[in-house]
Write a protein that holds these residues in place. Sequence first.
Motif, PDB file in Angstrom:
ATOM      1  N   VAL A  26       0.842  -1.189   0.000  1.00 15.54           N
ATOM      2  CA  VAL A  26       0.000   0.000   0.000  1.00 15.54           C
ATOM      3  C   VAL A  26       0.879   1.240   0.000  1.00 15.54           C
ATOM      4  CG1 VAL A  26      -1.764   1.271   1.285  1.00 15.54           C
ATOM      5  CG2 VAL A  26      -1.868  -1.222   1.176  1.00 15.54           C
ATOM      6  N   ASP A  27       1.971   1.197   0.790  1.00 17.27           N
ATOM      7  CA  ASP A  27       2.898   2.329   0.861  1.00 17.27           C
ATOM      8  C   ASP A  27       4.265   1.833   1.304  1.00 17.27           C
ATOM      9  OD1 ASP A  27       3.901   4.895   0.834  1.00 17.27           O
ATOM     10  OD2 ASP A  27       2.781   5.602   2.576  1.00 17.27           O
ATOM     11  N   GLU A  28       5.295   2.262   0.599  1.00 14.58           N
ATOM     12  CA  GLU A  28       6.670   1.977   0.989  1.00 14.58           C
ATOM     13  C   GLU A  28       7.281   3.291   1.455  1.00 14.58           C
ATOM     14  OE1 GLU A  28      10.929   0.503  -0.882  1.00 14.58           O
ATOM     15  OE2 GLU A  28       9.077  -0.003  -1.944  1.00 14.58           O
ATOM     16  N   VAL A  29       7.660   3.357   2.711  1.00 17.73           N
ATOM     17  CA  VAL A  29       8.098   4.595   3.319  1.00 17.73           C
ATOM     18  C   VAL A  29       9.621   4.600   3.459  1.00 17.73           C
ATOM     19  CG1 VAL A  29       7.862   6.099   5.336  1.00 17.73           C
ATOM     20  CG2 VAL A  29       5.932   4.669   4.622  1.00 17.73           C
ATOM     21  N   ARG A  30      10.243   5.549   2.785  1.00 14.54           N
ATOM     22  CA  ARG A  30      11.684   5.760   2.941  1.00 14.54           C
ATOM     23  C   ARG A  30      11.882   6.766   4.066  1.00 14.54           C
ATOM     24  NH1 ARG A  30      14.594   4.885  -2.207  1.00 14.54           N
ATOM     25  NH2 ARG A  30      13.092   3.976  -3.633  1.00 14.54           N
ATOM     26  N   ARG A  31      13.058   6.788   4.625  1.00  9.62           N
ATOM     27  CA  ARG A  31      13.359   7.762   5.672  1.00  9.62           C
ATOM     28  C   ARG A  31      13.262   9.179   5.120  1.00  9.62           C
ATOM     29  NH1 ARG A  31      15.720   6.559  10.845  1.00  9.62           N
ATOM     30  NH2 ARG A  31      15.532   4.329  11.058  1.00  9.62           N
ATOM     31  N   ILE A  36      19.267  12.131   7.369  1.00  5.18           N
ATOM     32  CA  ILE A  36      20.667  12.085   6.936  1.00  5.18           C
ATOM     33  C   ILE A  36      21.398  13.407   7.141  1.00  5.18           C
ATOM     34  CG2 ILE A  36      20.262  10.240   5.268  1.00  5.18           C
ATOM     35  CD1 ILE A  36      20.521  12.411   3.070  1.00  5.18           C
ATOM     36  N   VAL A  37      20.744  14.402   7.707  1.00  2.00           N
ATOM     37  CA  VAL A  37      21.409  15.694   7.929  1.00  2.00           C
ATOM     38  C   VAL A  37      22.665  15.556   8.786  1.00  2.00           C
ATOM     39  CG1 VAL A  37      21.130  17.964   9.013  1.00  2.00           C
ATOM     40  CG2 VAL A  37      19.396  17.113   7.435  1.00  2.00           C
ATOM     41  N   HIS A  83      19.337   4.962   3.912  1.00  2.00           N
ATOM     42  CA  HIS A  83      18.745   4.636   2.612  1.00  2.00           C
ATOM     43  C   HIS A  83      18.167   3.224   2.600  1.00  2.00           C
ATOM     44  CE1 HIS A  83      18.237   4.148  -1.692  1.00  2.00           C
ATOM     45  NE2 HIS A  83      19.000   3.069  -1.631  1.00  2.00           N
ATOM     46  N   MET A  84      18.811   2.311   3.268  1.00  2.00           N
ATOM     47  CA  MET A  84      18.386   0.911   3.267  1.00  2.00           C
ATOM     48  C   MET A  84      17.257   0.616   4.257  1.00  2.00           C
ATOM     49  SD  MET A  84      20.174  -0.781   1.014  1.00  2.00           S
ATOM     50  CE  MET A  84      20.174  -2.487   1.514  1.00  2.00           C
ATOM     51  N   ASP A  85      16.860   1.579   5.053  1.00  2.00           N
ATOM     52  CA  ASP A  85      15.818   1.396   6.058  1.00  2.00           C
ATOM     53  C   ASP A  85      14.463   1.737   5.436  1.00  2.00           C
ATOM     54  OD1 ASP A  85      14.233   1.266   8.329  1.00  2.00           O
ATOM     55  OD2 ASP A  85      15.661   2.334   9.575  1.00  2.00           O
ATOM     56  N   ARG A  86      13.584   0.742   5.329  1.00  2.00           N
ATOM     57  CA  ARG A  86      12.269   0.946   4.737  1.00  2.00           C
ATOM     58  C   ARG A  86      11.184   0.437   5.680  1.00  2.00           C
ATOM     59  NH1 ARG A  86      13.469   1.450  -0.849  1.00  2.00           N
ATOM     60  NH2 ARG A  86      15.425   2.575  -0.761  1.00  2.00           N
ATOM     61  N   PHE A  87      10.117   1.191   5.737  1.00  2.00           N
ATOM     62  CA  PHE A  87       8.920   0.815   6.473  1.00  2.00           C
ATOM     63  C   PHE A  87       7.840   0.595   5.426  1.00  2.00           C
ATOM     64  CE2 PHE A  87       5.005   2.482   8.588  1.00  2.00           C
ATOM     65  CZ  PHE A  87       4.793   1.404   9.411  1.00  2.00           C
ATOM     66  N   VAL A  88       7.194  -0.567   5.462  1.00  2.00           N
ATOM     67  CA  VAL A  88       6.246  -0.937   4.408  1.00  2.00           C
ATOM     68  C   VAL A  88       4.876  -1.209   5.022  1.00  2.00           C
ATOM     69  CG1 VAL A  88       5.778  -2.553   2.527  1.00  2.00           C
ATOM     70  CG2 VAL A  88       8.129  -1.942   3.077  1.00  2.00           C
ATOM     71  N   ILE A  89       3.851  -0.636   4.397  1.00  2.00           N
ATOM     72  CA  ILE A  89       2.462  -0.867   4.783  1.00  2.00           C
ATOM     73  C   ILE A  89       1.840  -1.713   3.668  1.00  2.00           C
ATOM     74  CG2 ILE A  89       0.243   0.196   5.334  1.00  2.00           C
ATOM     75  CD1 ILE A  89       1.904   2.824   5.864  1.00  2.00           C
ATOM     76  N   THR A  90       1.325  -2.875   4.026  1.00  2.00           N
ATOM     77  CA  THR A  90       0.642  -3.718   3.044  1.00  2.00           C
ATOM     78  C   THR A  90      -0.822  -3.842   3.445  1.00  2.00           C
ATOM     79  OG1 THR A  90       0.926  -5.886   4.095  1.00  2.00           O
ATOM     80  CG2 THR A  90       2.780  -5.051   2.777  1.00  2.00           C
ATOM     81  N   ASN A  91      -1.579  -4.580   2.659  1.00  2.00           N
ATOM     82  CA  ASN A  91      -2.984  -4.793   2.993  1.00  2.00           C
ATOM     83  C   ASN A  91      -3.160  -5.803   4.121  1.00  2.00           C
ATOM     84  OD1 ASN A  91      -2.023  -6.826   1.290  1.00  2.00           O
ATOM     85  ND2 ASN A  91      -4.042  -7.235   0.442  1.00  2.00           N
ATOM     86  N   MET A  92      -2.067  -6.444   4.585  1.00  2.00           N
ATOM     87  CA  MET A  92      -2.158  -7.446   5.645  1.00  2.00           C
ATOM     88  C   MET A  92      -1.364  -7.100   6.902  1.00  2.00           C
ATOM     89  SD  MET A  92      -1.560 -10.861   3.458  1.00  2.00           S
ATOM     90  CE  MET A  92      -2.908 -11.754   2.773  1.00  2.00           C
ATOM     91  N   ARG A  93      -0.299  -6.335   6.732  1.00  2.00           N
ATOM     92  CA  ARG A  93       0.614  -6.109   7.859  1.00  2.00           C
ATOM     93  C   ARG A  93       1.463  -4.872   7.601  1.00  2.00           C
ATOM     94  NH1 ARG A  93       5.657  -9.894   6.495  1.00  2.00           N
ATOM     95  NH2 ARG A  93       5.363  -9.959   4.248  1.00  2.00           N
ATOM     96  N   VAL A  94       2.248  -4.519   8.599  1.00  2.00           N
ATOM     97  CA  VAL A  94       3.297  -3.511   8.446  1.00  2.00           C
ATOM     98  C   VAL A  94       4.608  -4.222   8.746  1.00  2.00           C
ATOM     99  CG1 VAL A  94       1.862  -1.503   8.978  1.00  2.00           C
ATOM    100  CG2 VAL A  94       3.039  -2.682  10.832  1.00  2.00           C
ATOM    101  N   PHE A  95       5.661  -3.846   8.019  1.00  2.00           N
ATOM    102  CA  PHE A  95       6.963  -4.416   8.322  1.00  2.00           C
ATOM    103  C   PHE A  95       8.059  -3.416   8.009  1.00  2.00           C
ATOM    104  CE2 PHE A  95       6.193  -6.003   3.998  1.00  2.00           C
ATOM    105  CZ  PHE A  95       7.405  -5.824   3.350  1.00  2.00           C
ATOM    106  N   ARG A  96       9.200  -3.660   8.620  1.00  2.00           N
ATOM    107  CA  ARG A  96      10.371  -2.801   8.443  1.00  2.00           C
ATOM    108  C   ARG A  96      11.534  -3.677   8.010  1.00  2.00           C
ATOM    109  NH1 ARG A  96      13.981  -0.196  13.145  1.00  2.00           N
ATOM    110  NH2 ARG A  96      15.372   1.012  11.827  1.00  2.00           N
ATOM    111  N   VAL A  97      12.230  -3.241   6.981  1.00  2.00           N
ATOM    112  CA  VAL A  97      13.429  -3.909   6.497  1.00  2.00           C
ATOM    113  C   VAL A  97      14.572  -2.924   6.659  1.00  2.00           C
ATOM    114  CG1 VAL A  97      14.571  -4.939   4.503  1.00  2.00           C
ATOM    115  CG2 VAL A  97      12.111  -5.241   4.818  1.00  2.00           C
ATOM    116  N   HIS A  98      15.640  -3.333   7.319  1.00  2.52           N
ATOM    117  CA  HIS A  98      16.793  -2.451   7.482  1.00  2.52           C
ATOM    118  C   HIS A  98      18.070  -3.259   7.592  1.00  2.52           C
ATOM    119  CE1 HIS A  98      17.164  -2.976  11.946  1.00  2.52           C
ATOM    120  NE2 HIS A  98      15.908  -3.325  11.792  1.00  2.52           N
ATOM    121  N   ARG A 147      11.308   5.780  13.073  1.00  2.00           N
ATOM    122  CA  ARG A 147      11.720   7.184  13.136  1.00  2.00           C
ATOM    123  C   ARG A 147      11.793   7.804  11.742  1.00  2.00           C
ATOM    124  NH1 ARG A 147      14.001   9.159  17.490  1.00  2.00           N
ATOM    125  NH2 ARG A 147      15.645  10.243  16.345  1.00  2.00           N
ATOM    126  N   PHE A 148      11.627   9.115  11.708  1.00  2.00           N
ATOM    127  CA  PHE A 148      11.756   9.923  10.493  1.00  2.00           C
ATOM    128  C   PHE A 148      10.820   9.460   9.374  1.00  2.00           C
ATOM    129  CE2 PHE A 148      15.762  10.683  12.705  1.00  2.00           C
ATOM    130  CZ  PHE A 148      15.761  12.063  12.733  1.00  2.00           C
TER     131      PHE A 148
END
Length: 181
Positions: A26-31, A36-37, A83-98, A147-148
């Motif tokens: 549904v949504d792939e969220v990048r930081r 990165i400031v 850059h490699m940290d992603r938070f993902v919203i799907t129609n079944m769950r939320v997950f984070r890959v980092h 975060r972020f």
Amino acid sequence: MARLFRVAFDPRVETHLIADEGEIIVDEVRRHWMAIVPAILQLVLAAVIMVSALWVNVAYAWFPVLVGLVVAAVGGHRILREHMDRFVITNMRVFRVHGIFAQQTATMPMSRILDITVNKPFIGRIFNYGHFVFESAAQDQGLRLIRFVGRPDERDLTIQRVIQRSGLRTSMVPVEADDDD
């Protein structure tokens, strides 16, 4: 070269989907870029350190260059980590890959999400980012703080819509008042 970078440093969130069950992103969220400031400031500091080698005795000029390269490498690593940290919203769950070399994945089904707190610090309100805190029935969970998150209010509504559409939460129908006066 850009394709090689994209292949090597992409978290590949699609590989974590349960496609045979109909799971879709549904949504792939990048930081948010504010994450990165500090690393960018670290790269600027590395450049200043390396330029300072121009005013040092030639025999010792290698030292500020070496220190600058180490500081730059640490700053580059921090940028890549974000850059490699992603938070993902799907129609079944939320997950984070980092993770850069070794990846970690934390998952929470929509049915386990009891509460979402959106924390927007003052500077986050200015630059439109916030932090998500997930509460679930489990005490220890791998997916608690994200975060972020850019556009946090929109993303919170997206999660609430997915939960609502999945039928996990019921809607209240307002009761109309009787006009017997």
